[in-house]
Scaffold this motif. Sequence first.
Motif, PDB file in Angstrom:
ATOM      1  N   VAL A  46      10.586  80.224 -69.878  1.00 17.31           N
ATOM      2  CA  VAL A  46      11.285  78.958 -69.345  1.00 17.31           C
ATOM      3  C   VAL A  46      10.081  77.993 -68.827  1.00 17.31           C
ATOM      4  O   VAL A  46       9.277  78.303 -68.000  1.00 17.31           O
ATOM      5  CB  VAL A  46      12.177  79.306 -68.136  1.00 17.31           C
ATOM      6  CG1 VAL A  46      12.812  77.924 -67.661  1.00 17.31           C
ATOM      7  CG2 VAL A  46      13.296  80.205 -68.508  1.00 17.31           C
ATOM      8  N   TYR A  47      10.279  76.608 -69.514  1.00 14.79           N
ATOM      9  CA  TYR A  47       9.499  75.662 -69.161  1.00 14.79           C
ATOM     10  C   TYR A  47       9.747  74.643 -67.961  1.00 14.79           C
ATOM     11  O   TYR A  47      10.931  74.252 -68.018  1.00 14.79           O
ATOM     12  CB  TYR A  47       8.823  74.984 -70.242  1.00 14.79           C
ATOM     13  CG  TYR A  47       8.083  75.826 -71.103  1.00 14.79           C
ATOM     14  CD1 TYR A  47       6.719  76.271 -70.949  1.00 14.79           C
ATOM     15  CD2 TYR A  47       8.842  76.426 -72.302  1.00 14.79           C
ATOM     16  CE1 TYR A  47       6.171  76.825 -71.988  1.00 14.79           C
ATOM     17  CE2 TYR A  47       8.208  77.190 -73.230  1.00 14.79           C
ATOM     18  CZ  TYR A  47       6.850  77.493 -73.205  1.00 14.79           C
ATOM     19  OH  TYR A  47       6.167  78.260 -73.938  1.00 14.79           O
ATOM     20  N   ARG A  48       9.104  74.037 -67.289  1.00 15.77           N
ATOM     21  CA  ARG A  48       9.143  72.848 -66.499  1.00 15.77           C
ATOM     22  C   ARG A  48       8.616  71.612 -66.976  1.00 15.77           C
ATOM     23  O   ARG A  48       7.242  71.781 -67.122  1.00 15.77           O
ATOM     24  CB  ARG A  48       8.731  73.295 -65.087  1.00 15.77           C
ATOM     25  CG  ARG A  48       9.302  72.244 -64.136  1.00 15.77           C
ATOM     26  CD  ARG A  48       9.191  72.655 -62.498  1.00 15.77           C
ATOM     27  NE  ARG A  48       7.599  72.701 -62.325  1.00 15.77           N
ATOM     28  CZ  ARG A  48       7.155  73.030 -60.982  1.00 15.77           C
ATOM     29  NH1 ARG A  48       8.223  73.023 -59.964  1.00 15.77           N
ATOM     30  NH2 ARG A  48       5.973  72.958 -60.637  1.00 15.77           N
ATOM     31  N   TRP A  49       9.293  70.537 -67.143  1.00 17.80           N
ATOM     32  CA  TRP A  49       8.920  69.005 -67.474  1.00 17.80           C
ATOM     33  C   TRP A  49       8.486  68.465 -66.136  1.00 17.80           C
ATOM     34  O   TRP A  49       9.652  68.338 -65.584  1.00 17.80           O
ATOM     35  CB  TRP A  49       9.622  68.703 -68.399  1.00 17.80           C
ATOM     36  CG  TRP A  49       9.592  69.518 -69.727  1.00 17.80           C
ATOM     37  CD1 TRP A  49      10.216  70.483 -70.266  1.00 17.80           C
ATOM     38  CD2 TRP A  49       8.611  68.932 -70.848  1.00 17.80           C
ATOM     39  NE1 TRP A  49       9.897  70.791 -71.491  1.00 17.80           N
ATOM     40  CE2 TRP A  49       8.840  69.785 -72.123  1.00 17.80           C
ATOM     41  CE3 TRP A  49       7.519  68.112 -71.154  1.00 17.80           C
ATOM     42  CZ2 TRP A  49       8.341  69.952 -73.168  1.00 17.80           C
ATOM     43  CZ3 TRP A  49       7.006  68.069 -72.214  1.00 17.80           C
ATOM     44  CH2 TRP A  49       7.188  69.132 -73.297  1.00 17.80           C
ATOM     45  N   SER A  50       7.557  67.671 -66.001  1.00 23.11           N
ATOM     46  CA  SER A  50       7.615  66.971 -64.933  1.00 23.11           C
ATOM     47  C   SER A  50       7.229  65.449 -65.539  1.00 23.11           C
ATOM     48  O   SER A  50       6.524  65.034 -66.292  1.00 23.11           O
ATOM     49  CB  SER A  50       6.049  67.073 -64.279  1.00 23.11           C
ATOM     50  OG  SER A  50       6.264  68.451 -63.675  1.00 23.11           O
TER      51      SER A  50
END
Length: 382
Positions: A48-52
């Motif tokens: 699971v990735y987090r994009w900022s």
Amino acid sequence: MELNRRTVIAGAAAAGVAATTLGGTAHATGGRKPVKELFGKLADGTKVYRWSLENGGTRLKVLSWGGVVQSLEIPDRHGRYANVSLGFDNIEDYVAKTPYFGALIGRYGNRIAKGQFTLDGKKYQLSVNDGDNSLHGGTQGFDKRVWDVEPFTKGSDVGLYLYYTSVDGEMGYPGTLKVKVTYTLTKHGDWRIDYEATTDKATVVNLTSHVYWNLGGEGTGTIEDHELKIAASRYTPTDSGLIPTGELAKVAGTPFDFRKAKAIGRDIRTGHTQLVTAKGFDHNWVLDKGITAKPEHVASLRDPSSGRTLKIATNEPGLQFYSGNFLDGTLVGPSDRTYRQGDALCLETQHFPDAPNHPSFPSTVLRPGQTYRTTTVHSFHA
Ligand code: GLA
């Protein structure tokens, strides 16, 4: 003094300084490219990735799981940032116990009675996950799926495209539904959501976003002092299972009248039967403007102490205002504070709950060859 963030950033740019205290490296002329990092792994190993993202003074963090807004930071009247959306700092808590924090909701936002509806003479049984009813798409709604995420920068906008394909029969819904959601941060710091979907069989669709807002900052306590304004003269009363009765009741003379801004806590304890049943506000407001071709302003939320203000524009005909009634002190947010009843509220733009069983409500049917398109814009001020 009312400070408009747009003015502040323009002022900083004019003075030849980067608006670092307001938006990190964001400038009024354009944001920076979204940054991706690993947020965690699901039990089966899926990453699971987090994009900022950052633009125009707004900072947004989005997960590939559920399209979840994990953090949304905006400044107060003094330029001080806070994360104004409830969430968790780890994927395990999201998977185990999220009450839809920040998530994309589908295939059908809110409830469908008994998880049943009939379309073109055929009866469908959906996944049931809220008493007898189907809520927010069933046990494994779009909020619990991994989305394909692609970043973009376009002119002065930055954003993410989120893709999910819901196969024919998933959660009981007919038709393979191809969904594309676009999250855009504009140079003014607005967060815009564009929803699109197509199907290969007639189906029902009602997509929304389930951010829990606390404009004082997540974990800072109640939202009862937030002032809310909704441009709606009617709402849809519900039965004991929170299913609309079908009536469009007038808000005039009731606690449901938010046509003039009022504190959320003002009438919440009046004992109105609708508020007793729902443990607070958890209803669909029938927006006076109806369905519109373009998003129109329908609601404002203001936290008097920080000055932070959220304005919502949509082309949808309904708005679910939920006053965080089921938060019970058992969930702990990223700042290590527990979330109690009324510590946040949701404003979900939508078609009406249970519309597939109410022919008098605006239709949520999507047929092959048609494209479902709705837009909601959140703008922030202080
Ligand atoms: C929506 C519903 C509420 C509740 C929340 C999630 O707002 O209307 O009844 O289910 O989602 O807890």
